[in-house]
Design a protein around this motif. Structure first.
Motif, PDB file in Angstrom:
ATOM      1  N   SER A  72     -69.825 -10.848 -64.309  1.00  0.00           N
ATOM      2  CA  SER A  72     -71.279 -10.955 -64.530  1.00  0.00           C
ATOM      3  C   SER A  72     -71.768 -12.355 -64.184  1.00  0.00           C
ATOM      4  CB  SER A  72     -71.622 -10.612 -65.987  1.00  0.00           C
ATOM      5  OG  SER A  72     -71.183  -9.317 -66.312  1.00  0.00           O
ATOM      6  N   LEU A  73     -71.368 -12.817 -63.026  1.00  0.00           N
ATOM      7  CA  LEU A  73     -71.705 -14.184 -62.630  1.00  0.00           C
ATOM      8  C   LEU A  73     -73.197 -14.359 -62.429  1.00  0.00           C
ATOM      9  CD1 LEU A  73     -68.668 -14.815 -60.317  1.00  0.00           C
ATOM     10  CD2 LEU A  73     -69.384 -16.340 -62.163  1.00  0.00           C
ATOM     11  N   LYS A  74     -73.655 -15.556 -62.759  1.00  0.00           N
ATOM     12  CA  LYS A  74     -75.064 -15.910 -62.651  1.00  0.00           C
ATOM     13  C   LYS A  74     -75.199 -17.111 -61.707  1.00  0.00           C
ATOM     14  CE  LYS A  74     -75.689 -14.745 -67.553  1.00  0.00           C
ATOM     15  NZ  LYS A  74     -76.133 -15.258 -68.881  1.00  0.00           N
ATOM     16  N   PRO A  75     -76.361 -17.277 -61.102  1.00  0.00           N
ATOM     17  CA  PRO A  75     -76.547 -18.456 -60.227  1.00  0.00           C
ATOM     18  C   PRO A  75     -76.240 -19.767 -60.943  1.00  0.00           C
ATOM     19  CG  PRO A  75     -78.301 -16.871 -59.864  1.00  0.00           C
ATOM     20  CD  PRO A  75     -77.505 -16.349 -61.033  1.00  0.00           C
ATOM     21  N   GLU A  76     -76.507 -19.824 -62.233  1.00  0.00           N
ATOM     22  CA  GLU A  76     -76.246 -21.060 -62.974  1.00  0.00           C
ATOM     23  C   GLU A  76     -74.760 -21.316 -63.197  1.00  0.00           C
ATOM     24  OE1 GLU A  76     -78.334 -18.576 -63.855  1.00  0.00           O
ATOM     25  OE2 GLU A  76     -78.331 -18.265 -66.036  1.00  0.00           O
ATOM     26  N   ASP A  77     -73.909 -20.393 -62.807  1.00  0.00           N
ATOM     27  CA  ASP A  77     -72.467 -20.617 -62.852  1.00  0.00           C
ATOM     28  C   ASP A  77     -71.973 -21.369 -61.606  1.00  0.00           C
ATOM     29  OD1 ASP A  77     -72.130 -17.346 -64.236  1.00  0.00           O
ATOM     30  OD2 ASP A  77     -71.967 -19.246 -65.326  1.00  0.00           O
ATOM     31  N   THR A  78     -72.863 -21.565 -60.651  1.00  0.00           N
ATOM     32  CA  THR A  78     -72.498 -22.287 -59.442  1.00  0.00           C
ATOM     33  C   THR A  78     -72.060 -23.706 -59.785  1.00  0.00           C
ATOM     34  OG1 THR A  78     -73.970 -20.998 -58.022  1.00  0.00           O
ATOM     35  CG2 THR A  78     -73.375 -23.214 -57.267  1.00  0.00           C
ATOM     36  N   ALA A  79     -70.865 -24.070 -59.344  1.00  0.00           N
ATOM     37  CA  ALA A  79     -70.305 -25.383 -59.676  1.00  0.00           C
ATOM     38  C   ALA A  79     -68.959 -25.530 -58.987  1.00  0.00           C
ATOM     39  CB  ALA A  79     -70.125 -25.521 -61.187  1.00  0.00           C
ATOM     40  N   VAL A  80     -68.456 -26.741 -59.029  1.00  0.00           N
ATOM     41  CA  VAL A  80     -67.055 -26.967 -58.692  1.00  0.00           C
ATOM     42  C   VAL A  80     -66.256 -26.774 -59.970  1.00  0.00           C
ATOM     43  CG1 VAL A  80     -65.332 -28.600 -57.857  1.00  0.00           C
ATOM     44  CG2 VAL A  80     -67.627 -28.567 -56.841  1.00  0.00           C
ATOM     45  N   TYR A  81     -65.266 -25.917 -59.911  1.00  0.00           N
ATOM     46  CA  TYR A  81     -64.438 -25.603 -61.080  1.00  0.00           C
ATOM     47  C   TYR A  81     -63.130 -26.378 -60.979  1.00  0.00           C
ATOM     48  CZ  TYR A  81     -67.655 -22.041 -62.645  1.00  0.00           C
ATOM     49  OH  TYR A  81     -68.768 -21.403 -63.132  1.00  0.00           O
ATOM     50  N   TYR A  82     -62.839 -27.114 -62.041  1.00  0.00           N
ATOM     51  CA  TYR A  82     -61.660 -27.962 -62.085  1.00  0.00           C
ATOM     52  C   TYR A  82     -60.671 -27.450 -63.121  1.00  0.00           C
ATOM     53  CZ  TYR A  82     -64.535 -31.417 -59.648  1.00  0.00           C
ATOM     54  OH  TYR A  82     -65.331 -32.079 -58.746  1.00  0.00           O
ATOM     55  N   LYS A 141     -69.067 -17.076 -72.926  1.00  0.00           N
ATOM     56  CA  LYS A 141     -68.434 -16.119 -73.842  1.00  0.00           C
ATOM     57  C   LYS A 141     -68.851 -14.704 -73.507  1.00  0.00           C
ATOM     58  CE  LYS A 141     -67.686 -19.042 -77.902  1.00  0.00           C
ATOM     59  NZ  LYS A 141     -68.132 -19.353 -79.280  1.00  0.00           N
ATOM     60  N   GLY A 142     -67.879 -13.821 -73.462  1.00  0.00           N
ATOM     61  CA  GLY A 142     -68.148 -12.427 -73.152  1.00  0.00           C
ATOM     62  C   GLY A 142     -68.182 -12.119 -71.664  1.00  0.00           C
ATOM     63  N   ARG A 143     -68.197 -13.154 -70.837  1.00  0.00           N
ATOM     64  CA  ARG A 143     -68.225 -12.947 -69.378  1.00  0.00           C
ATOM     65  C   ARG A 143     -66.967 -13.469 -68.697  1.00  0.00           C
ATOM     66  NH1 ARG A 143     -71.852 -15.509 -66.280  1.00  0.00           N
ATOM     67  NH2 ARG A 143     -72.042 -17.330 -67.649  1.00  0.00           N
ATOM     68  N   PHE A 144     -66.428 -14.556 -69.207  1.00  0.00           N
ATOM     69  CA  PHE A 144     -65.252 -15.194 -68.604  1.00  0.00           C
ATOM     70  C   PHE A 144     -64.039 -14.999 -69.507  1.00  0.00           C
ATOM     71  CE2 PHE A 144     -67.515 -18.792 -66.017  1.00  0.00           C
ATOM     72  CZ  PHE A 144     -68.344 -17.837 -65.447  1.00  0.00           C
ATOM     73  N   THR A 145     -62.883 -14.894 -68.890  1.00  0.00           N
ATOM     74  CA  THR A 145     -61.633 -14.787 -69.629  1.00  0.00           C
ATOM     75  C   THR A 145     -60.599 -15.733 -69.031  1.00  0.00           C
ATOM     76  OG1 THR A 145     -62.055 -12.453 -70.132  1.00  0.00           O
ATOM     77  CG2 THR A 145     -59.805 -13.256 -70.420  1.00  0.00           C
ATOM     78  N   ILE A 146     -60.043 -16.588 -69.862  1.00  0.00           N
ATOM     79  CA  ILE A 146     -58.976 -17.479 -69.421  1.00  0.00           C
ATOM     80  C   ILE A 146     -57.640 -16.878 -69.817  1.00  0.00           C
ATOM     81  CG2 ILE A 146     -59.005 -18.895 -71.526  1.00  0.00           C
ATOM     82  CD1 ILE A 146     -58.433 -21.340 -69.730  1.00  0.00           C
ATOM     83  N   SER A 147     -56.667 -16.990 -68.934  1.00  0.00           N
ATOM     84  CA  SER A 147     -55.329 -16.501 -69.235  1.00  0.00           C
ATOM     85  C   SER A 147     -54.308 -17.452 -68.625  1.00  0.00           C
ATOM     86  CB  SER A 147     -55.131 -15.081 -68.711  1.00  0.00           C
ATOM     87  OG  SER A 147     -55.292 -15.036 -67.307  1.00  0.00           O
ATOM     88  N   ARG A 148     -53.087 -17.278 -69.081  1.00  0.00           N
ATOM     89  CA  ARG A 148     -52.048 -18.235 -68.691  1.00  0.00           C
ATOM     90  C   ARG A 148     -50.730 -17.502 -68.551  1.00  0.00           C
ATOM     91  NH1 ARG A 148     -51.338 -23.896 -72.045  1.00  0.00           N
ATOM     92  NH2 ARG A 148     -49.378 -24.603 -71.117  1.00  0.00           N
ATOM     93  N   ASP A 149     -49.990 -17.853 -67.511  1.00  0.00           N
ATOM     94  CA  ASP A 149     -48.650 -17.324 -67.305  1.00  0.00           C
ATOM     95  C   ASP A 149     -47.691 -18.509 -67.341  1.00  0.00           C
ATOM     96  OD1 ASP A 149     -46.231 -16.341 -66.316  1.00  0.00           O
ATOM     97  OD2 ASP A 149     -47.210 -14.890 -65.024  1.00  0.00           O
ATOM     98  N   ASN A 150     -47.087 -18.730 -68.480  1.00  0.00           N
ATOM     99  CA  ASN A 150     -46.232 -19.902 -68.646  1.00  0.00           C
ATOM    100  C   ASN A 150     -44.988 -19.840 -67.749  1.00  0.00           C
ATOM    101  OD1 ASN A 150     -47.869 -21.194 -70.576  1.00  0.00           O
ATOM    102  ND2 ASN A 150     -46.975 -19.972 -72.217  1.00  0.00           N
ATOM    103  N   ALA A 151     -44.515 -18.641 -67.482  1.00  0.00           N
ATOM    104  CA  ALA A 151     -43.326 -18.497 -66.639  1.00  0.00           C
ATOM    105  C   ALA A 151     -43.612 -18.922 -65.201  1.00  0.00           C
ATOM    106  CB  ALA A 151     -42.832 -17.061 -66.675  1.00  0.00           C
ATOM    107  N   LYS A 152     -44.842 -18.689 -64.769  1.00  0.00           N
ATOM    108  CA  LYS A 152     -45.227 -19.033 -63.395  1.00  0.00           C
ATOM    109  C   LYS A 152     -45.996 -20.353 -63.321  1.00  0.00           C
ATOM    110  CE  LYS A 152     -45.512 -14.259 -61.748  1.00  0.00           C
ATOM    111  NZ  LYS A 152     -46.404 -13.231 -61.135  1.00  0.00           N
ATOM    112  N   ASN A 153     -46.238 -20.970 -64.472  1.00  0.00           N
ATOM    113  CA  ASN A 153     -47.000 -22.224 -64.515  1.00  0.00           C
ATOM    114  C   ASN A 153     -48.374 -22.054 -63.885  1.00  0.00           C
ATOM    115  OD1 ASN A 153     -44.769 -23.599 -65.703  1.00  0.00           O
ATOM    116  ND2 ASN A 153     -43.855 -23.805 -63.671  1.00  0.00           N
TER     117      ASN A 153
END
Length: 114
Positions: A84-94, A64-76
């Protein structure tokens, strides 16, 4: 069926920013909620952020406060802007899409270096 393809992962230094994208194709009408999950080495997969077709969002406390999700329904498309990425954000993102079915992408690796 719905196909989800993630892109935009990579290596970034701590404090930096990165945007990952997810392109949906196929039976798009089956999708209501889209979201991002992540799985770090040796850990369970966890929710990062979700967004409904109407634009309502929900975030994990850790982003919260660092990441923002958005969506473009027209483009799917659904995006995750990560700041403000941190080392603990390291991961595979699905990318995940739910509605009439539950669909997952294959993931994109995000590595945050110190």
């Amino acid at each position: 069926q719905v196909q989800l393809v993630e892109s935009g992962g990579g290596l970034v230094q701590a404090g930096g920013s990165l945007r990952v994208s997810c392109a949906a194709s196929g039976s798009i009408y089956r999708i209501d909620v889209m979201g991002w999950y992540r799985q770090a080495p040796g850990k369970e997969r966890e929710l990062v952020a979700v967004i409904t077709s109407g634009g309502r969002t929900n975030y994990a406390d850790s982003v919260k406060g660092r990441f923002t999700i958005s969506r473009d329904n027209a483009k799917n498309m659904v995006y995750l802007q990560m700041n403000s990425l941190k080392p603990e954000d390291t991961a595979v993102y699905y990318c995940r899409a739910t509605g009439y079915g539950d669909y997952w992408g294959k993931g994109t690796l995000v590595t945050v270096s110190t």
